[in-house]
Design a protein around this motif. Structure first.
Motif, PDB file in Angstrom:
ATOM      1  N   TRP A  16       0.820  -1.296   0.044  1.00  0.00           N
ATOM      2  CA  TRP A  16      -0.072  -0.004   0.129  1.00  0.00           C
ATOM      3  C   TRP A  16       0.821   1.052   0.108  1.00  0.00           C
ATOM      4  O   TRP A  16       2.006   1.383   0.507  1.00  0.00           O
ATOM      5  N   LEU A  85       2.624   6.564   3.933  1.00  0.00           N
ATOM      6  CA  LEU A  85       1.664   5.681   3.994  1.00  0.00           C
ATOM      7  C   LEU A  85       1.953   4.830   5.241  1.00  0.00           C
ATOM      8  O   LEU A  85       1.076   4.422   6.016  1.00  0.00           O
ATOM      9  N   SER A  88       0.664   7.070   8.043  1.00  0.00           N
ATOM     10  CA  SER A  88      -0.834   7.362   8.295  1.00  0.00           C
ATOM     11  C   SER A  88      -1.609   6.284   8.092  1.00  0.00           C
ATOM     12  O   SER A  88      -2.946   6.186   8.514  1.00  0.00           O
ATOM     13  N   GLY A  89      -1.187   5.135   7.630  1.00  0.00           N
ATOM     14  CA  GLY A  89      -2.074   3.923   7.373  1.00  0.00           C
ATOM     15  C   GLY A  89      -1.847   3.053   8.325  1.00  0.00           C
ATOM     16  O   GLY A  89      -1.482   3.311   9.354  1.00  0.00           O
ATOM     17  N   ASP A 104      -4.773   0.060  13.924  1.00  0.00           N
ATOM     18  CA  ASP A 104      -5.177   1.238  13.442  1.00  0.00           C
ATOM     19  C   ASP A 104      -4.984   2.177  14.771  1.00  0.00           C
ATOM     20  O   ASP A 104      -5.486   2.514  15.831  1.00  0.00           O
ATOM     21  N   ASP A 121      -6.676  11.962   7.423  1.00  0.00           N
ATOM     22  CA  ASP A 121      -5.994  10.736   7.607  1.00  0.00           C
ATOM     23  C   ASP A 121      -6.462  10.052   8.905  1.00  0.00           C
ATOM     24  O   ASP A 121      -5.973   8.938   9.247  1.00  0.00           O
ATOM     25  N   LEU A 124      -8.066   6.787   7.901  1.00  0.00           N
ATOM     26  CA  LEU A 124      -7.414   6.193   6.942  1.00  0.00           C
ATOM     27  C   LEU A 124      -7.020   4.635   6.797  1.00  0.00           C
ATOM     28  O   LEU A 124      -7.075   3.924   6.070  1.00  0.00           O
ATOM     29  N   ALA A 125      -6.643   4.252   8.130  1.00  0.00           N
ATOM     30  CA  ALA A 125      -6.217   3.008   8.671  1.00  0.00           C
ATOM     31  C   ALA A 125      -7.576   2.029   8.330  1.00  0.00           C
ATOM     32  O   ALA A 125      -7.535   1.005   7.782  1.00  0.00           O
ATOM     33  N   ILE A 128      -8.653   1.941   4.566  1.00  0.00           N
ATOM     34  CA  ILE A 128      -7.649   0.775   3.951  1.00  0.00           C
ATOM     35  C   ILE A 128      -7.831  -0.739   4.461  1.00  0.00           C
ATOM     36  O   ILE A 128      -8.135  -1.743   3.652  1.00  0.00           O
TER      37      ILE A 128
END
Length: 341
Positions: A16, A85, A88-89, A104, A121, A124-125, A128
């Motif tokens: 990702w 990412l 933030s992911g 998360d 963000d 964002l987790a 995804i």
């Protein structure tokens, strides 16, 4: 339910990423921005030659992404703030039955400096995780994926100035952080670094991310950034870290085999001492995407060391200078999703 973060050498379903968007770290001129787009696209396109890549694209950058990314890459249009990412992911883990889940963490933009924002963000987790079709493991810890590294056998690397940063976790202590890592990642032994590299404490730094300093390519082995020039401030930093790490043991009670990854010869840029580091590589299925810095001798030595600790994998260099100019490297802008066990 117990979760376990596998080593980065475990089989992966995909990588990702997030595509850059206009903002403080991308650049303030057209040429700087184009160089940033090109650097991210080069990493994504190189990975896509080996395995699937999914990339989050802010609506404002959809045309750029369509023009610069390989057609093999899955583009997902969604508003974002930052495009590092790994931070933030989510962090992907295995559940006890071998299925995949996504941790998360709370992301507040590396402690919330004035130049960053994280409103888009914050979930964002979870977004995804939904795209990946995996459940979420919620955490109240402010943390980023670049601030941790595991060996897949119970050992985790952490940094005092990241997890215990008062702008991230003002009420945390080492024990609380370690217990949360055990709950979410299944680790049982934490090795704490007192700090990271010098440049990482500048305006656009993370205040000590471990993934530019050290990593655990396999249980019992540690790759350590080695700045050999005594005039560079990281010479003392890495010397002291090596002395500390030589006394540490892993989750099995064994001392670590420390392998030095020498820094490139370049020492400074327009903003001061650089933190160019070969430690910040990405392991994928059958390959290692390695940082290169247009220094043939140093790049070659680093690639030989990486080949020795990742046997059977092809070492694929990608120029990382434009990434480091913006605050990180290849590992920082990517996140691996492991395959179910």
């Amino acid at each position: 339910m117990t979760h376990h973060m596998p080593t980065e050498t475990a089989p992966q379903d995909r990588i990702w990423m997030a595509f850059p968007r206009t903002g403080a770290t991308l650049g303030d001129t057209s040429s700087a921005r184009e160089a940033g787009y090109a650097a991210w696209a080069a990493v994504a396109n190189t990975i896509a030659d080996h395995q699937p890549v999914s990339i989050i694209v802010d609506p404002s950058e959809a045309d750029h992404a369509a023009r610069m990314l390989s057609g093999d890459i899955t583009r997902i249009v969604r508003p974002i703030d930052d495009f590092w990412l790994r931070d933030s992911g989510p962090t992907f883990v295995h559940a006890t039955d071998g299925s995949v889940a996504a941790v998360d963490w709370i992301f507040n933009g590396w402690g919330g400096p004035a130049w960053t924002s994280s409103g888009n963000d914050r979930d964002l987790a979870r977004f995804i995780a939904d795209m990946a079709g995996v459940p979420v493991v919620p955490s109240l810890l402010v943390n980023e994926g670049g601030g941790i590294h595991v060996d897949g056998a119970g050992t985790i690397l952490l940094t005092d100035t990241v997890q215990l940063d008062p702008d991230r976790n003002p009420h945390a202590d080492r024990l609380r952080v370690e217990e949360e890592m055990t709950r979410t990642l299944g680790t049982t032994r934490a090795i704490w670094l007192p700090r990271g590299l010098t440049r990482d404490y500048d305006t656009f730094g993370t205040r000590g991310h471990v993934d530019i300093v050290a990593c655990l390519p396999s249980p019992g082995t540690l790759l350590l950034h080695d700045q050999r020039n005594p005039d560079h401030p990281d010479h003392a930093v890495t010397r002291d870290l090596r002395a500390q790490l030589a006394e540490e043991v892993d989750a099995q009670g064994n001392r670590l085999q420390i392998i030095a990854l020498p820094a490139p010869a370049t020492q400074t840029d327009a903003h001061g001492p650089v933190d160019w580091s070969y430690v910040n590589h990405l392991v994928i299925n059958g390959a290692v995407i390695a940082c290169s810095f247009a220094e043939p001798d140093a790049d070659r030595e680093a690639q030989e060391i990486l080949a020795s600790v990742y046997p059977g994998r092809t070492i694929v260099p990608v120029d990382a200078r434009e990434l480091f100019a913006r605050g990180g490297g290849i590992h920082c802008i990517t996140q691996q999703q492991p395959s179910p066990r």
